[in-house]
Structures are given as structure tokens and as C-alpha cells.
Write a protein that holds these residues in place. Structure first.
Motif, PDB file in Angstrom:
ATOM      1  N   TRP A 299       0.836  -1.213   0.000  1.00 36.22           N
ATOM      2  CA  TRP A 299       0.000   0.000   0.000  1.00 36.22           C
ATOM      3  C   TRP A 299       0.868   1.259   0.000  1.00 36.22           C
ATOM      4  O   TRP A 299       0.524   2.252   0.620  1.00 36.22           O
ATOM      5  CB  TRP A 299      -0.930  -0.014   1.209  1.00 36.22           C
TER       6      TRP A 299
ATOM      7  N   ASP B 139       4.825   3.277   0.391  1.00 34.38           N
ATOM      8  CA  ASP B 139       5.811   3.425   1.462  1.00 34.38           C
ATOM      9  C   ASP B 139       6.669   2.180   1.651  1.00 34.38           C
ATOM     10  O   ASP B 139       7.098   1.868   2.764  1.00 34.38           O
ATOM     11  CB  ASP B 139       5.121   3.798   2.796  1.00 34.38           C
TER      12      ASP B 139
ATOM     13  N   ASN C   9       1.143  13.604  -3.761  1.00 34.35           N
ATOM     14  CA  ASN C   9       0.706  12.739  -2.661  1.00 34.35           C
ATOM     15  C   ASN C   9       1.835  11.787  -2.261  1.00 34.35           C
ATOM     16  O   ASN C   9       1.846  11.245  -1.165  1.00 34.35           O
ATOM     17  CB  ASN C   9      -0.559  11.946  -3.038  1.00 34.35           C
ATOM     18  N   ALA C  10       2.772  11.572  -3.160  1.00 33.43           N
ATOM     19  CA  ALA C  10       3.889  10.658  -2.885  1.00 33.43           C
ATOM     20  C   ALA C  10       4.906  11.318  -1.958  1.00 33.43           C
ATOM     21  O   ALA C  10       4.980  12.540  -1.870  1.00 33.43           O
ATOM     22  CB  ALA C  10       4.565  10.278  -4.193  1.00 33.43           C
TER      23      ALA C  10
ATOM     24  N   LEU D 129     -11.648   8.625   3.142  1.00 29.05           N
ATOM     25  CA  LEU D 129     -10.616   7.725   2.598  1.00 29.05           C
ATOM     26  C   LEU D 129      -9.270   7.937   3.275  1.00 29.05           C
ATOM     27  O   LEU D 129      -8.367   7.129   3.124  1.00 29.05           O
ATOM     28  CB  LEU D 129     -10.437   7.973   1.093  1.00 29.05           C
ATOM     29  N   GLY D 130      -9.141   9.057   3.968  1.00 30.63           N
ATOM     30  CA  GLY D 130      -7.827   9.389   4.520  1.00 30.63           C
ATOM     31  C   GLY D 130      -6.872   9.801   3.421  1.00 30.63           C
ATOM     32  O   GLY D 130      -5.718   9.380   3.393  1.00 30.63           O
ATOM     33  N   THR D 131      -7.326  10.629   2.478  1.00 26.09           N
ATOM     34  CA  THR D 131      -6.437  11.055   1.375  1.00 26.09           C
ATOM     35  C   THR D 131      -5.363  12.000   1.919  1.00 26.09           C
ATOM     36  O   THR D 131      -5.454  12.486   3.058  1.00 26.09           O
ATOM     37  CB  THR D 131      -7.204  11.820   0.270  1.00 26.09           C
ATOM     38  N   THR D 132      -4.419  12.304   1.082  1.00 21.41           N
ATOM     39  CA  THR D 132      -3.369  13.241   1.481  1.00 21.41           C
ATOM     40  C   THR D 132      -3.857  14.692   1.380  1.00 21.41           C
ATOM     41  O   THR D 132      -3.122  15.609   1.740  1.00 21.41           O
ATOM     42  CB  THR D 132      -2.129  13.066   0.582  1.00 21.41           C
TER      43      THR D 132
ATOM     44  N   GLN E  45       3.036   5.546  -4.868  1.00 18.48           N
ATOM     45  CA  GLN E  45       2.044   4.735  -4.122  1.00 18.48           C
ATOM     46  C   GLN E  45       2.379   3.243  -4.270  1.00 18.48           C
ATOM     47  O   GLN E  45       3.541   2.914  -4.383  1.00 18.48           O
ATOM     48  CB  GLN E  45       0.616   5.050  -4.573  1.00 18.48           C
TER      49      GLN E  45
ATOM     50  N   LEU F  89      -2.945   0.284  -4.006  1.00 17.17           N
ATOM     51  CA  LEU F  89      -3.625   1.586  -4.054  1.00 17.17           C
ATOM     52  C   LEU F  89      -4.033   1.914  -5.485  1.00 17.17           C
ATOM     53  O   LEU F  89      -4.520   3.017  -5.774  1.00 17.17           O
ATOM     54  CB  LEU F  89      -2.710   2.685  -3.496  1.00 17.17           C
TER      55      LEU F  89
ATOM     56  N   VAL G  21      -8.262   3.694  -2.351  1.00 14.12           N
ATOM     57  CA  VAL G  21      -7.135   3.663  -3.283  1.00 14.12           C
ATOM     58  C   VAL G  21      -6.809   5.091  -3.671  1.00 14.12           C
ATOM     59  O   VAL G  21      -7.529   6.021  -3.299  1.00 14.12           O
ATOM     60  CB  VAL G  21      -7.518   2.873  -4.564  1.00 14.12           C
ATOM     61  N   THR G  22      -5.759   5.264  -4.443  1.00 11.14           N
ATOM     62  CA  THR G  22      -5.503   6.581  -5.011  1.00 11.14           C
ATOM     63  C   THR G  22      -6.219   6.639  -6.359  1.00 11.14           C
ATOM     64  O   THR G  22      -6.806   5.654  -6.808  1.00 11.14           O
ATOM     65  CB  THR G  22      -3.991   6.862  -5.085  1.00 11.14           C
TER      66      THR G  22
ATOM     67  N   VAL H 101      -1.322   3.906   5.201  1.00 12.74           N
ATOM     68  CA  VAL H 101      -1.861   5.155   5.772  1.00 12.74           C
ATOM     69  C   VAL H 101      -3.233   5.366   5.166  1.00 12.74           C
ATOM     70  O   VAL H 101      -3.505   4.909   4.072  1.00 12.74           O
ATOM     71  CB  VAL H 101      -0.977   6.409   5.510  1.00 12.74           C
ATOM     72  N   GLY H 102      -4.066   6.056   5.882  1.00 11.32           N
ATOM     73  CA  GLY H 102      -5.427   6.223   5.384  1.00 11.32           C
ATOM     74  C   GLY H 102      -6.268   5.025   5.770  1.00 11.32           C
ATOM     75  O   GLY H 102      -5.778   4.061   6.367  1.00 11.32           O
TER      76      GLY H 102
ATOM     77  N   ARG I  35       1.412  11.415   9.137  1.00 12.88           N
ATOM     78  CA  ARG I  35       0.476  10.550   9.881  1.00 12.88           C
ATOM     79  C   ARG I  35       1.156   9.245  10.302  1.00 12.88           C
ATOM     80  O   ARG I  35       1.943   8.683   9.526  1.00 12.88           O
ATOM     81  CB  ARG I  35      -0.723  10.174   8.999  1.00 12.88           C
TER      82      ARG I  35
HETATM   83  P1  IMP Z   1      -4.815  10.410  -2.384  1.00 13.62           P
HETATM   84  O1  IMP Z   1      -3.841   9.754  -3.298  1.00 13.62           O
HETATM   85  O2  IMP Z   1      -4.270  11.631  -1.696  1.00 13.62           O
HETATM   86  O3  IMP Z   1      -6.136  10.672  -3.048  1.00 13.62           O
HETATM   87  O4  IMP Z   1      -5.133   9.367  -1.188  1.00 13.62           O
HETATM   88  C1  IMP Z   1      -5.804   8.140  -1.420  1.00 13.62           C
HETATM   89  C2  IMP Z   1      -5.236   7.027  -0.543  1.00 13.62           C
HETATM   90  O5  IMP Z   1      -3.918   6.732  -0.979  1.00 13.62           O
HETATM   91  C3  IMP Z   1      -5.119   7.401   0.930  1.00 13.62           C
HETATM   92  O6  IMP Z   1      -5.319   6.246   1.703  1.00 13.62           O
HETATM   93  C4  IMP Z   1      -3.673   7.852   1.062  1.00 13.62           C
HETATM   94  O7  IMP Z   1      -3.181   7.721   2.370  1.00 13.62           O
HETATM   95  C5  IMP Z   1      -3.004   6.879   0.107  1.00 13.62           C
HETATM   96  N1  IMP Z   1      -1.736   7.383  -0.454  1.00 13.62           N
HETATM   97  C6  IMP Z   1      -1.583   8.334  -1.396  1.00 13.62           C
HETATM   98  N2  IMP Z   1      -0.281   8.512  -1.677  1.00 13.62           N
HETATM   99  C7  IMP Z   1       0.398   7.648  -0.908  1.00 13.62           C
HETATM  100  C8  IMP Z   1       1.780   7.334  -0.766  1.00 13.62           C
HETATM  101  O8  IMP Z   1       2.662   7.881  -1.435  1.00 13.62           O
HETATM  102  N3  IMP Z   1       2.084   6.368   0.140  1.00 13.62           N
HETATM  103  C9  IMP Z   1       1.142   5.699   0.849  1.00 13.62           C
HETATM  104  N4  IMP Z   1      -0.166   5.954   0.757  1.00 13.62           N
HETATM  105  C10 IMP Z   1      -0.536   6.925  -0.119  1.00 13.62           C
END
Ligand code: IMP
Length: 429
Positions: A12, A14, A39-40, A125-128, A222, A226, A236-237, A271-272, A301
Motif C-alpha cells: 500500500w 511506502d 501525494n507521494a 478515505l484518509g487522502t493526502t 504509491q 492503491l 485507493v488513489t 496510511v489512510g 500521519r
Molecule cells: P490520495 O492519493 O491523496 O487521493 O489518497 C488516497 C489514498 O492513498 C489514501 O489512503 C492515502 O493515504 C493513500 N496514499 C496516497 N499517496 C500515498 C503514498 O505515497 N504512500 C502511501 N499511501 C498513499
């Protein structure tokens, strides 16, 4: 003609891709991001210094390498400028080495605002909260603004106005429509100047490089789980970290990508929100989190911690054609006995070997574990396979047996030197 390599995470996110890219990137001419956005958070230790890269490929730290942010990435111009300034302030020269695709979509402030509102009011979703999902949503809805559009002031003004007007019902709690437009416009001239200095037809650049026999390393962000198609939807992203997207997200033909290396962490983190069958309780989770410094590189987080889930890794291997694995953070598991790895799930008495599609079933999975003996010794200094404690070797052997692919690298710490290279014959080492 040489063929290219994709490095991607098998869990997932990291998993430690930043370090692996930094290690293998020395054999590449180009290092390319093909999906995701800021987000990375790719952590790299270089020359004793600590860098976290969000949008720019980790290869930028390798002198002389050229880096591309491909068409499949969503680019926040402000975040990119900040990252460029951060690197330049540390003596990293970027001029003539960083190219951003004219076809990449831009993330604008309203994407971030919508991301934040949706997190509060929709499915959590716990997005970034970096605006990734809303920017990809606009792209697919064909109302997105690409870098090429952003660079044309009249066109940009019209597209921005239309988009803000349509999204305003959701945003009205944040102020007036004209106020928002003005705010975005105030920052625009400087950001446009900055973006035009690195915008390019990156598909043409990479296709030319390919014809010249230069090597491309595609750096995924990611992780496989995800992936919006193959991951734990909807948790997911909004992009495809999977290897196939390296072609879509850059314009390099799929058959030119011959090698796919998966990065797997010796335990699992997430995370998330979303299903996580092997999540472990405290105090072991906290112990591993502290020892492995498992906090989000982008958001800070605390990451959720679990045992290695080989069902997940195996699915990433199959879906992405992974032919080698790089195992990271094995050192974090020293002193824990016994070690566990999940090899199947049980659901209402049935044994499952694959991650099920049903959201309800995903929440009810019970992991089936194999127990392995732990190792007490610290292994951070080990650089040769036969010097690893026997229990650590057996742990690695089992990963190979269950996934059917060799573990080529074992990473023990953040710096490049803290790596055990296990097999030769890999042309990227
Ligand atoms: P988003 O990509 O910000 O929309 O987040 C969607 C989901 O992907 C959330 O659960 C985030 O925590 C997870 N996520 C996004 N980018 C990463 C990353 O680089 N590492 C780990 N989880 C990520």
C-alpha cells in the motif's frame, strides 16, 4: 536496443521505492514519474543528507540524470516550484534536467479545497488532501486543465472561470467566486513563468531517447494495492501505480518495458483508511512504527502496521509481471519472535488465496499465517547473503517460494550502502 525498467511498490505504498530508485538510477539515463502527484513522499538519503521528494523523480539527486514528470502525473505548479526551490537551495542543479509533460494535468487550489471538503463530508478515505482525486476526476470528465492549457493565459482564464463556476456550489462556504478567481490569478504569472521553463513534449523526448538506446527507469508512486483498478477500491488513489501505466503515463510503447522490479517491505504498512487484514495490535505495532520510523512522508500521519501479507504481494507480482523483488526494512524485524507472514485468508470457513473484490468480505478476512523463527541479531551491517542469520535467510526464502520470484536486493537502512545484493545477472545493478 536496451529495454527499460519499472520500479513499483507491491503493497500500500511506502515500501522504500525512493532508495531503490536511487540505487538503480545510476544505470539509467532518464528517471520518469508516470502517475500520481505530490501525494507521494519518496525518502532518499544522499551524501549523508535526508531528502523527501513528492513530485520530482528521486533520480534528480543523481548528478547528470535527466528526469521527466510524465503526462500521467497530476502536477500542482505551486508544489513543484516549492520542491525545485528546496532542491536548488541544497545545491542540486536542475536546469536542463527536469522536464514536465505539456499533457500532464494541473492541480489547482480548488482541487485541494474539494479534496478537503470531500474528506469531511463524503467517504472518509484518509487522502493526502493534495487535490489528487479531484484533479484526476476533472481529467476523466474532460474538463481538466493540462500544462499546455495553463501556459496559454486567455485559454486558462476561460477554463478556470468555467470550472470554478461549476464547482462553486460545493465551494461557496470558502468565499466568493470572484475572490477565488482573483486569488488563483494573483499567483498565476509567476507560476506560469516557472512552469514554462520546464514544460516539454516529454513523449517525444522519451521516444527519441529510446531510439538512441538510452535507458529509462520508470518510478512508480504509491503501491499496487492503491491502484484504482487493481487495489482495494474505493480505498485507493486515483491513478494506476501498476506497471502498465508506465506506458500510458509517458507515451513509451509497452513492449519497450522489459523489466519490472517490485519493492516489498518485510512487514506491511498503510496510511489512510481501508481494509488491512494483517494489521497488528499494540504494543508490537508501536514498536515497529518507532523502530522503522513509520510516519507518512507527506502528511506525517502514523502508519498502520501489520505482518507481511504475501497474498497482496503475490497479486502485485502477477498483475505487474514483476520478475524481481527488492526487500526493504528486514532489519526492523530483528528481535521479534516469532515472525509471521500471511499466505491466505479465511472467510466464513472458506480458504481464499486472492484478495476478494467484495468490500464486505474484505472487512471480514482472517489472515492465515505461517510462523517463522525470528532473529535476534542486528543485521544492518550485513552485506553478504551468507552472513545473514539463518532465520533471516529462511524468511527471505519463503517470500521467494510464495511469490515465485527472486529477491535480488535486501535493503537494511536508508543509505545506498546499507544494501545486500543477492543475485547477479541483473543488468540494472
Ligand atoms: P490520495 O492519493 O491523496 O487521493 O489518497 C488516497 C489514498 O492513498 C489514501 O489512503 C492515502 O493515504 C493513500 N496514499 C496516497 N499517496 C500515498 C503514498 O505515497 N504512500 C502511501 N499511501 C498513499
Amino acid at each position: 536496443m536496451r529495454a527499460h525498467l519499472v520500479v513499483l511498490g507491491t503493497q500500500w505504498g511506502d515500501e522504500g521505492k525512493g532508495k531503490v530508485v536511487h540505487l538503480l538510477g545510476k544505470r539509467a539515463d532518464w528517471i520518469v514519474r508516470y502517475q500520481g502527484g505530490n501525494n507521494a513522499g519518496h525518502t532518499v538519503v544522499f551524501d549523508g543528507r535526508f531528502f523527501i521528494l513528492h513530485l520530482i523523480p528521486s533520480g534528480i539527486l543523481l548528478p547528470g540524470k535527466r528526469c521527466v514528470i510524465g503526462n500521467g502525473v497530476v502536477v500542482d505548479p505551486e508544489a513543484l516550484r516549492e520542491e525545485v526551490r528546496f532542491l536548488e537551495a541544497r545545491g542540486i542543479r536542475l536546469r536542463g534536467r527536469l522536464y514536465v509533460s505539456l499533457a500532464a494535468h494541473v492541480i489547482l487550489p480548488y482541487h485541494r479545497w474539494i479534496d478537503q471538503i470531500q474528506e469531511r463530508t463524503g467517504v472518509h478515505l484518509g487522502t493526502t488532501q493534495k487535490g489528487i482525486g479531484p484533479a484526476y476526476a476533472d481529467k476523466v470528465a474532460r474538463i481538466g486543465i493540462r500544462v499546455a492549457d495553463y501556459l496559454e493565459p486567455t485559454l486558462f482564464q476561460r477554463l478556470l472561470h468555467n470550472n470554478l463556476r461549476d464547482k462553486y456550489p460545493m465551494l461557496k462556504g470558502l468565499g466568493s467566486l470572484s475572490g477565488m478567481e482573483k486569488k488563483i490569478f494573483r499567483a498565476y504569472p509567476g507560476l506560469r513563468r516557472f512552469l514554462s521553463s520546464c514544460a516539454a513534449d516529454t513523449t517525444a523526448l522519451l521516444q527519441r531517447a529510446d531510439r538512441r538506446g538510452e535507458r529509462i527507469l520508470f518510478e512508480s508512486a504509491q503501491g499496487a494495492l492503491l491502484d484504482v483498478d487493481h487495489g482495494t477500491y474505493p480505498f485507493v488513489t486515483s491513478s494506476n501505480p501498476g506497471a502498465a501505466a508506465a506506458s500510458v503515463g509517458t507515451g513509451v510503447a509497452p513492449q519497450r518495458i522489459a523489466e519490472v522490479l517490485g519493492v516489498v517491505k518485510a512487514f506491511t504498512t498503510r496510511v489512510g483508511t481501508g481494509p488491512f487484514p494483517t494489521q497488528m495490535p499494540d504494543p508490537l505495532a508501536s514498536y515497529i512504527r518507532e523502530k522503522g520510523k513509520e510516519y507518512g512522508a507527506t502528511t506525517g500521519r502514523p502508519r498502520r502496521i501489520g505482518w507481511l501479507d504475501l497474498v497482496v504481494v503475490q497479486s502485485a507480482v502477477a498483475t505487474n509481471g514483476i520478475r524481481r523483488l527488492a526487500l526493504t526494512k528486514l532489519d526492523v524485524l530483528s528481535g521479534i519472535h516469532p515472525l509471521k507472514m500471511c499466505v491466505a485468508y479465511r472467510h466464513r470457513g472458506k480458504l481464499l488465496k486472492r484478495f476478494p473484490a467484495s468490500r464486505t468480505v474484505q472487512q471480514e478476512l482472517e489472515p492465515v499465517y505461517e510462523h517463522c523463527p525470528g532473529f535476534a541479531e542486528s543485521i544492518r551491517q550485513v552485506r553478504r547473503w551468507r552472513e545473514l542469520p539463518e532465520a533471516a535467510r529462511r524468511f527471505v526464502d519463503r517470500i521467494e517460494r510464495h511469490t515465485g520470484v527472486p529477491v535480488t536486493l535486501v535493503s537494511m537502512g536508508r543509505s545506498r550502502e546499507e544494501t545486500l545484493v543477492r543475485t547477479t545477472g541483473f543488468q540494472w545493478l
